[in-house]
Design an enzyme around this catalytic site. Structure first.
Site, mmCIF file in Angstrom:
data_model
loop_
_atom_site.group_PDB
_atom_site.id
_atom_site.type_symbol
_atom_site.label_atom_id
_atom_site.label_comp_id
_atom_site.label_asym_id
_atom_site.label_seq_id
_atom_site.Cartn_x
_atom_site.Cartn_y
_atom_site.Cartn_z
ATOM 1 N N ASN A 12 0.872 -1.179 0.000
ATOM 2 C CA ASN A 12 0.000 0.000 0.000
ATOM 3 C C ASN A 12 0.906 1.225 0.000
ATOM 4 O O ASN A 12 1.497 1.553 1.017
ATOM 5 C CB ASN A 12 -0.901 -0.047 1.254
ATOM 6 C CG ASN A 12 -1.719 1.214 1.420
ATOM 7 O OD1 ASN A 12 -1.787 2.051 0.530
ATOM 8 N ND2 ASN A 12 -2.346 1.342 2.589
ATOM 9 N N LYS A 14 0.150 4.290 -0.298
ATOM 10 C CA LYS A 14 -0.467 5.487 0.307
ATOM 11 C C LYS A 14 -0.213 6.726 -0.550
ATOM 12 O O LYS A 14 -0.098 6.611 -1.773
ATOM 13 C CB LYS A 14 0.031 5.645 1.754
ATOM 14 C CG LYS A 14 -0.184 4.365 2.572
ATOM 15 C CD LYS A 14 -0.004 4.547 4.045
ATOM 16 C CE LYS A 14 -0.254 3.231 4.751
ATOM 17 N NZ LYS A 14 -0.163 3.323 6.211
ATOM 18 N N GLU A 168 -6.001 -4.768 10.461
ATOM 19 C CA GLU A 168 -4.918 -3.801 10.647
ATOM 20 C C GLU A 168 -5.153 -2.990 11.922
ATOM 21 O O GLU A 168 -5.860 -1.969 11.895
ATOM 22 C CB GLU A 168 -4.857 -2.834 9.464
ATOM 23 C CG GLU A 168 -4.505 -3.480 8.148
ATOM 24 C CD GLU A 168 -3.849 -2.469 7.218
ATOM 25 O OE1 GLU A 168 -2.690 -2.681 6.863
ATOM 26 O OE2 GLU A 168 -4.487 -1.458 6.888
ATOM 27 N N GLY A 174 2.327 2.003 10.942
ATOM 28 C CA GLY A 174 3.332 3.062 10.855
ATOM 29 C C GLY A 174 4.073 3.329 12.156
ATOM 30 O O GLY A 174 4.811 4.303 12.270
ATOM 31 N N SER A 211 2.952 -2.476 10.467
ATOM 32 C CA SER A 211 4.393 -2.596 10.717
ATOM 33 C C SER A 211 4.966 -3.957 10.311
ATOM 34 O O SER A 211 5.808 -4.523 11.019
ATOM 35 C CB SER A 211 4.725 -2.280 12.174
ATOM 36 O OG SER A 211 4.442 -0.918 12.447
ATOM 37 N N GLY A 232 2.625 -1.290 4.407
ATOM 38 C CA GLY A 232 2.678 0.134 4.095
ATOM 39 C C GLY A 232 4.106 0.583 3.892
ATOM 40 O O GLY A 232 4.695 0.414 2.820
HETATM 41 P P1 PGA Z 1 2.597 0.050 7.795
HETATM 42 O O1 PGA Z 1 1.156 0.355 7.118
HETATM 43 O O2 PGA Z 1 3.115 -1.213 7.195
HETATM 44 O O3 PGA Z 1 3.445 1.256 7.436
HETATM 45 O O4 PGA Z 1 2.376 -0.066 9.271
HETATM 46 C C1 PGA Z 1 0.237 -0.661 6.880
HETATM 47 C C2 PGA Z 1 -1.017 -0.098 6.264
HETATM 48 O O5 PGA Z 1 -1.445 1.003 6.640
HETATM 49 O O6 PGA Z 1 -1.629 -0.729 5.385
#
Ligand code: PGA
Length: 266
Positions: A12, A14, A168, A174, A211, A232
């Site tokens: 993802n 974003k 999630e 994040g 994460s 992410g």
């Molecule tokens: P992250 O995000 O891997 O940076 O924690 C995951 C997501 O929001 O899909």
């Protein structure tokens, strides 16, 4: 789109990457190995980078997806993009109900369900996101909170073929702090029971997000209740994302999970 792999690994992106940066990143994602068709790979660039990512990926087997859609095919909805338009742009899947949209755009589960319904109608595979914030976790009501989110967001037309649930936890997104094995098993088991009740025997996959990094991907995806990961931050780094894909290949090659059961046999 039919997700056939035992494990579904999605990046993802974003609101990151210019068209050039998306081109560079997509072109460095490992070519899916034909001997590993047990792993389905997807990337979700921003709307404006969809074409660039699609054109520069090494293989059509790296699926392209949208990060969101509006639940009407076309009309006077300034700034919105429909599922039908995503399909037309070459997308195979779309993420619906990501917590960042539920939080920043105040999207309700009812609205998320409408999006998911329109995406299924348009022929897209839906990645339906659910997850609790730190408050619900600390309060102890996280299972019922996420269960309600799932019940209210899940379209009646959902099947294993057209929808995947992504658990999630917001406190893990994040933050560098992924959910523990126990946390993941407890929630996935709970959601699987809810899906069984609602849809019968053949339930959608449940993937984990929050994460996921190269140093924990193997442990997380080895759990029999985990059908893949939504990544992410680490998906913006080709080496990190490729390492996560390698972990998925390793698991599916061994054909066993840490309890010795094959995922396919579940
Ligand atoms: P992250 O995000 O891997 O940076 O924690 C995951 C997501 O929001 O899909």
């Amino acid at each position: 789109m039919v997700v056939q792999g035992e494990l579904f690994v999605i990046g993802n992106w974003k609101m990151h990457l210019t068209q050039q940066a998306a081109t560079d990143l997509a072109s460095t994602i490992s070519d899916p190995k034909t001997s590993h068709d047990a792993v389905t790979i997807g990337i979700a660039p921003s709307f404006v980078a969809l074409a660039a990512a699609k054109a520069s990926r090494k293989s059509d087997d790296i699926l392209i997806g949208g990060q969101d859609c509006y639940p009407v095919d076309e009309g006077a909805y300034t700034g919105s993009v429909s599922a039908a338009m995503l399909r037309d742009a070459g997308c195979s899947f779309v993420i619906c109900g990501h917590s960042e949209r539920r939080t920043h755009q105040q999207e309700t589960s009812h609205f998320v369900r409408e999006k998911a319904e329109s995406a299924i109608k348009a022929g897209l595979h839906v990645i339906l996101c659910v997850g609790e914030n730190a408050g619900f976790r600390e309060h102890g009501s996280y299972l019922s909170f996420v269960e309600t989110q799932l019940r209210e967001s899940l379209p009646a037309s959902a099947t294993r073929e057209n929808l995947t649930v992504a658990y999630e936890p917001i406190w893990a997104i994040g933050t560098g702090k992924h959910a523990s094995r126990t946390d993941i098993e407890e929630m996935h088991d709970h959601l699987k029971a809810v899906l069984h009740e609602l849809l019968g025997e053949k339930i959608p996959r449940i993937i984990y997000g929050g994460s996921v990094k190269p140093n924990n991907a193997l442990e997380i995806m080895s759990l029999p209740v985990v059908d893949g990961v939504l990544v992410g931050g680490a998906s913006l780094d080709a080496a990190a994302f490729n390492a996560i894909l390698d972990a998925a290949y390793q698991i599916t090659s061994n054909q066993t999970r840490d309890d010795g059961r094959s995922k396919a046999a579940q």
